[in-house]
Write a protein that holds these residues in place. Structure first.
Motif, mmCIF file in Angstrom:
data_model
loop_
_atom_site.group_PDB
_atom_site.id
_atom_site.type_symbol
_atom_site.label_atom_id
_atom_site.label_comp_id
_atom_site.label_asym_id
_atom_site.label_seq_id
_atom_site.Cartn_x
_atom_site.Cartn_y
_atom_site.Cartn_z
ATOM 1 N N UNK A 253 0.840 -1.370 0.052
ATOM 2 C CA UNK A 253 -0.134 -0.066 -0.044
ATOM 3 C C UNK A 253 0.832 1.303 0.020
ATOM 4 N N UNK A 254 1.996 1.248 0.716
ATOM 5 C CA UNK A 254 2.968 2.424 0.808
ATOM 6 C C UNK A 254 3.484 2.827 -0.350
ATOM 7 N N UNK A 255 3.923 1.531 -1.218
ATOM 8 C CA UNK A 255 4.459 1.966 -2.627
ATOM 9 C C UNK A 255 3.421 2.343 -3.606
ATOM 10 N N UNK A 256 2.307 1.931 -3.312
ATOM 11 C CA UNK A 256 1.096 2.701 -4.218
ATOM 12 C C UNK A 256 1.310 4.191 -3.855
ATOM 13 N N UNK A 257 1.092 4.746 -2.507
ATOM 14 C CA UNK A 257 1.187 6.160 -2.256
ATOM 15 C C UNK A 257 2.509 6.820 -2.554
ATOM 16 N N UNK A 258 3.625 5.922 -2.585
ATOM 17 C CA UNK A 258 4.868 6.675 -3.036
ATOM 18 C C UNK A 258 4.806 7.056 -4.434
ATOM 19 N N UNK A 259 4.421 5.945 -5.390
ATOM 20 C CA UNK A 259 4.636 6.165 -6.422
ATOM 21 C C UNK A 259 3.489 7.258 -7.094
ATOM 22 N N UNK A 260 2.476 7.312 -6.426
ATOM 23 C CA UNK A 260 1.008 8.274 -6.776
ATOM 24 C C UNK A 260 1.490 9.626 -6.466
ATOM 25 N N UNK B 129 -7.395 19.958 -14.492
ATOM 26 C CA UNK B 129 -6.183 19.107 -13.913
ATOM 27 C C UNK B 129 -6.625 19.168 -12.373
ATOM 28 N N UNK B 130 -6.760 19.852 -11.706
ATOM 29 C CA UNK B 130 -7.153 19.955 -10.243
ATOM 30 C C UNK B 130 -8.434 19.169 -9.863
ATOM 31 N N UNK B 131 -9.535 19.009 -10.689
ATOM 32 C CA UNK B 131 -10.694 17.985 -10.745
ATOM 33 C C UNK B 131 -10.103 16.535 -10.463
ATOM 34 N N UNK B 132 -9.350 16.204 -11.496
ATOM 35 C CA UNK B 132 -8.872 15.030 -11.652
ATOM 36 C C UNK B 132 -7.917 14.503 -10.484
ATOM 37 N N UNK B 133 -7.241 15.352 -9.934
ATOM 38 C CA UNK B 133 -6.190 15.323 -8.863
ATOM 39 C C UNK B 133 -6.927 15.143 -7.613
ATOM 40 N N UNK C 64 -8.704 11.320 -3.332
ATOM 41 C CA UNK C 64 -9.763 10.811 -2.609
ATOM 42 C C UNK C 64 -9.926 9.227 -2.592
ATOM 43 N N UNK C 65 -9.759 8.808 -3.870
ATOM 44 C CA UNK C 65 -9.660 7.429 -4.021
ATOM 45 C C UNK C 65 -8.611 6.725 -3.439
ATOM 46 N N UNK C 66 -7.660 7.395 -3.559
ATOM 47 C CA UNK C 66 -6.159 7.121 -2.818
ATOM 48 C C UNK C 66 -6.353 7.099 -1.222
ATOM 49 N N UNK C 67 -7.183 7.908 -0.605
ATOM 50 C CA UNK C 67 -7.307 7.923 0.725
ATOM 51 C C UNK C 67 -8.274 6.847 1.089
ATOM 52 N N UNK C 68 -9.127 6.677 0.281
ATOM 53 C CA UNK C 68 -10.204 5.465 0.603
ATOM 54 C C UNK C 68 -9.337 3.970 0.662
ATOM 55 N N UNK D 181 -1.987 7.203 9.092
ATOM 56 C CA UNK D 181 -1.125 8.483 9.046
ATOM 57 C C UNK D 181 -0.965 9.060 7.447
ATOM 58 N N UNK D 182 -0.536 8.039 6.539
ATOM 59 C CA UNK D 182 -0.333 8.151 5.371
ATOM 60 C C UNK D 182 -1.678 8.247 4.441
ATOM 61 N N UNK D 183 -2.688 7.653 5.019
ATOM 62 C CA UNK D 183 -3.923 7.846 4.460
ATOM 63 C C UNK D 183 -4.611 9.268 4.519
ATOM 64 N N UNK D 184 -4.332 9.824 5.710
ATOM 65 C CA UNK D 184 -4.676 11.065 6.076
ATOM 66 C C UNK D 184 -3.811 12.249 5.425
ATOM 67 N N UNK D 185 -2.886 11.790 4.910
ATOM 68 C CA UNK D 185 -1.985 12.649 3.903
ATOM 69 C C UNK D 185 -2.581 12.711 2.755
#
Length: 294
Positions: free
Chosen positions: A10-17, A117-121, A126-130, A146-150
């Motif tokens: 999951x953290x690798x997913x966050x990192x590359x995103x 661009x912002x709309x897509x971001x 939000x998808x990443x958070x969930x 904590x990473x999720x709340x980031x």
């Protein structure tokens, strides 16, 4: 897949995103004349480093218990969470400082296309958070939470930037600083979220009593074990993804020490089988006498 492997994946997913989004936001903000987006890119850059810290913490927490760490290495997780909070606060201060400078500096109205661009971001964050918060609950990882709340704070700063740019674009000249004010508001939101990340991690380090539901589950499971006639004290402390338990259990006061020892081992094995994420379990046997406790 083990909880540790799931958390690391999951953290690798966050990192590359975060790496991808920091680049997109930075380029879009500079080309599109949006200081709010540039500030947002700074926040995403801090996310990269915080995700790296979480990753290092999760890898270290995987180490098995040893002579110097009989309860394992899980306490590294809340410590890494503290560092994540430091990055959040630092990014909020940088964003606030740059916003104040930019409010006082005349500049162009942001380009309309930056809104798309912002709309897509916003949708992506939000998808990443969930995704990350779901896995933090499944793995019982405080640093993953904590990473999720980031991700959620990043989405909120992007929403603030979206509103500011929309005002600047819609109202035109005289409202160029709307996205700077939005970035300033976003910095306050980041500070607020940082506190909510910090507080549970502090409780974990201090071994606060925060586990009433888990204690109730442990008591119910214990009473299904043959020979257990009830439970008394139950203390829980969290280390990484595991909860360590000290439990006082009642058995018939007339049985032998050997029999009581066998029952305690059966209780421990049952708790490990039926209650997820339990680590070290210490069972203290209390003698139970009819109409009398001693």
């Amino acid at each position: 897949m083990s909880n540790q492997k799931k958390a690391i994946k999951t953290i690798y997913f966050s990192l590359f995103g975060n790496i991808l989004l920091a680049i997109i936001k930075g380029v879009t903000g500079i080309v599109g004349h949006s200081y709010a987006l540039v500030a947002d890119a700074i926040e995403s850059t801090s996310d990269i480093f915080s995700s790296l810290l979480v990753l290092l913490g999760l890898k270290y927490a995987k180490r098995p218990a040893d002579e110097n760490h009989p309860y394992g290495h899980g306490k590294i997780e809340p410590l890494m969470t503290f560092l994540v909070v430091v990055f959040l606060v630092a990014s909020a201060i940088i964003i606030a400082y740059k916003s104040i400078i930019n409010i006082q500096t005349p500049h162009k109205v942001p380009h309309t296309w930056t809104l798309y661009v912002l709309g897509i971001i916003i949708i992506w964050k939000e998808i990443s958070y969930r995704i990350v918060i779901h896995n933090s609950h499944k793995t019982n990882s405080s640093s993953l939470k904590a990473d999720a709340w980031h991700h959620r704070s990043d989405a909120l700063t992007s929403i603030a930037a979206f509103i500011g740019i929309l005002i600047a674009v819609t109202l035109g000249n005289g409202y160029e600083t709307a996205d700077d004010w939005a970035a300033l508001v976003a910095s306050g939101i980041i500070i607020y979220n940082a506190y909510h990340i910090f507080r549970p991690a502090l409780g974990e380090i201090m071994d606060e009593h925060r586990y009433d539901d888990l204690i109730e589950e442990i008591r119910k499971v214990s009473e299904t074990v043959p020979g257990i006639m009830g439970t008394e004290k139950c203390f829980i402390r969290k280390a990484g993804m595991h909860h360590h338990v000290d439990l006082h259990a009642r058995v018939n006061g007339e049985i032998s020490v050997t029999k009581g020892h066998e029952i305690s081992h059966l209780l421990k094995d049952t708790l490990h089988q039926k209650v997820p994420n339990l680590g070290h379990i210490l069972i203290h046997i209390e003698p139970y006498h009819q109409n009398k406790l001693s």
